[in-house]
Design a protein around this motif. Structure first.
Motif, PDB file in Angstrom:
ATOM      1  N   LYS A 176       0.840  -1.205   0.000  1.00 33.58           N
ATOM      2  CA  LYS A 176       0.000   0.000   0.000  1.00 33.58           C
ATOM      3  C   LYS A 176       0.876   1.256   0.000  1.00 33.58           C
ATOM      4  CE  LYS A 176      -3.298   2.512   2.961  1.00 33.58           C
ATOM      5  NZ  LYS A 176      -2.412   3.658   3.241  1.00 33.58           N
ATOM      6  N   LYS A 177       1.883   1.268   0.857  1.00 32.02           N
ATOM      7  CA  LYS A 177       2.778   2.418   0.948  1.00 32.02           C
ATOM      8  C   LYS A 177       3.523   2.628  -0.362  1.00 32.02           C
ATOM      9  CE  LYS A 177       6.643   4.267   3.636  1.00 32.02           C
ATOM     10  NZ  LYS A 177       7.600   4.001   4.744  1.00 32.02           N
ATOM     11  N   SER A 186      -3.725   8.890  -2.429  1.00 34.79           N
ATOM     12  CA  SER A 186      -3.982   8.177  -1.181  1.00 34.79           C
ATOM     13  C   SER A 186      -4.850   6.947  -1.404  1.00 34.79           C
ATOM     14  CB  SER A 186      -4.676   9.105  -0.172  1.00 34.79           C
ATOM     15  OG  SER A 186      -3.836  10.183   0.163  1.00 34.79           O
ATOM     16  N   ILE A 187      -4.525   5.912  -0.683  1.00 30.66           N
ATOM     17  CA  ILE A 187      -5.326   4.692  -0.664  1.00 30.66           C
ATOM     18  C   ILE A 187      -5.932   4.576   0.722  1.00 30.66           C
ATOM     19  CG2 ILE A 187      -5.293   2.177  -0.819  1.00 30.66           C
ATOM     20  CD1 ILE A 187      -2.927   2.442  -2.747  1.00 30.66           C
ATOM     21  N   ASN A 188      -7.242   4.525   0.806  1.00 31.31           N
ATOM     22  CA  ASN A 188      -7.919   4.466   2.094  1.00 31.31           C
ATOM     23  C   ASN A 188      -8.029   3.034   2.598  1.00 31.31           C
ATOM     24  OD1 ASN A 188      -8.451   7.296   2.069  1.00 31.31           O
ATOM     25  ND2 ASN A 188     -10.188   6.927   0.702  1.00 31.31           N
ATOM     26  N   VAL A 189      -7.849   2.862   3.894  1.00 36.80           N
ATOM     27  CA  VAL A 189      -8.086   1.563   4.514  1.00 36.80           C
ATOM     28  C   VAL A 189      -9.582   1.435   4.780  1.00 36.80           C
ATOM     29  CG1 VAL A 189      -7.627   0.083   6.507  1.00 36.80           C
ATOM     30  CG2 VAL A 189      -5.796   1.521   5.567  1.00 36.80           C
ATOM     31  N   PRO A 216      -7.683  -4.516   4.045  1.00 40.99           N
ATOM     32  CA  PRO A 216      -8.625  -4.183   2.969  1.00 40.99           C
ATOM     33  C   PRO A 216      -8.531  -2.697   2.641  1.00 40.99           C
ATOM     34  CG  PRO A 216      -9.793  -4.315   5.053  1.00 40.99           C
ATOM     35  CD  PRO A 216      -8.350  -4.648   5.354  1.00 40.99           C
ATOM     36  N   CYS A 217      -8.444  -2.388   1.362  1.00 44.20           N
ATOM     37  CA  CYS A 217      -8.277  -0.991   0.940  1.00 44.20           C
ATOM     38  C   CYS A 217      -9.318  -0.629  -0.109  1.00 44.20           C
ATOM     39  CB  CYS A 217      -6.881  -0.774   0.356  1.00 44.20           C
ATOM     40  SG  CYS A 217      -5.542  -1.062   1.525  1.00 44.20           S
ATOM     41  N   GLU A 218      -9.481   0.666  -0.310  1.00 44.29           N
ATOM     42  CA  GLU A 218     -10.380   1.144  -1.356  1.00 44.29           C
ATOM     43  C   GLU A 218      -9.834   2.437  -1.940  1.00 44.29           C
ATOM     44  OE1 GLU A 218     -13.950   3.549   0.500  1.00 44.29           O
ATOM     45  OE2 GLU A 218     -13.653   1.669   1.622  1.00 44.29           O
TER      46      GLU A 218
END
Length: 251
Positions: A176-177, A186-189, A216-218
């Motif tokens: 994710k990072k 940005s990737i939201n959790v 889990p990400c969105e």
């Protein structure tokens, strides 16, 4: 008067979207030319290519110890009939990579809901998952995440064309990072509740995968993000060593 203004604004929005998509697809065409000269092709899986996807998926999951051996040597589940697969082919090798796009509907929930007790509605979302790549083409051995980004870019454009807005996926925190660093968004959790007994049982069916943290990400899809994808792909296409160490070969 107000209605006329709304129509003009709506039409301008559609024009902007059409122009942006045209530019994005033009960029993707350039990217496809780059990878074609290097012997690769990306497309939507059709016909017998689907069996190649399931066989590749089986090989990768078996290699990592996530599933048991099967005489059929394929790995698919109840979501595959409702999914599409973006594939990467190498001349002389067939399908070497694939990512699955699953659409939710009134009869089918998303695969992530097997493994996470999501605190959100998935009815307006799609899921990217079941990402697999042949061993010799992974970042660690190929020394670049270029091929991974090619497939993700193609999947992203596919979703844009179908006017999808929100995408769910599960990744390890370090991945994710990495994605946020190279694409600058940005990737939201995704919010989740305590795991249910159903989630725990389903996790046990993918042996060892959840022994390390998976979140889990969105993301919300925006057209401007495509240009960041394309810039990175073209840049890394000419620089094979680009950024692969930061990914630590987890694609």
């Amino acid at each position: 008067m107000i209605w006329s203004w709304f129509n003009i604004r709506f039409d301008l929005s559609n024009i902007y979207r059409s122009i942006a998509l045209f530019v994005a697809y033009s960029g993707l065409w350039i990217v496809k030319r780059i990878i074609w000269f290097r012997g690769y092709e990306v497309s939507l899986a059709q016909g017998r290519e689907l069996e190649e996807v399931y066989r590749l998926r089986y090989q990768v999951y078996l290699e990592k110890g996530h599933i048991e051996e099967s005489p059929k040597e394929i790995f698919l589940d109840e979501f595959d009939p409702y999914s599409e697969n973006i594939i990467l082919k190498k001349r002389g090798n067939g399908v070497i990579g694939a990512i699955r796009i699953t659409f939710s509907n009134d009869h089918v929930y998303l695969p992530m809901q097997n493994y996470f007790n999501l605190d959100c509605s998935s009815q307006t979302m799609v899921e990217l998952g079941r990402w697999v790549m042949s061993k010799e083409f992974r970042a660690k051995y190929f020394k670049s995440s270029f091929l991974t980004v090619i497939v993700v870019l193609s999947a992203y454009l596919y979703l844009l064309r179908h006017k999808e807005t929100y995408v769910l996926f599960a990744v390890r925190p370090e991945v994710k990072k990495y994605l946020e660093e190279i694409f600058h968004f940005s990737i939201n959790v995704t919010s989740q509740k305590q795991l249910t007994q159903w989630n725990l049982v389903k996790r046990q069916q993918i042996k060892g995968y959840f022994d390390k943290p998976v979140i889990p990400c969105e993301i919300q899809i925006h057209i401007y993000q495509i240009f960041q994808f394309i810039f990175y792909v073209i840049q890394s296409g000419f620089n094979r060593e680009s950024n692969y160490n930061r990914l630590n070969a987890r694609d």
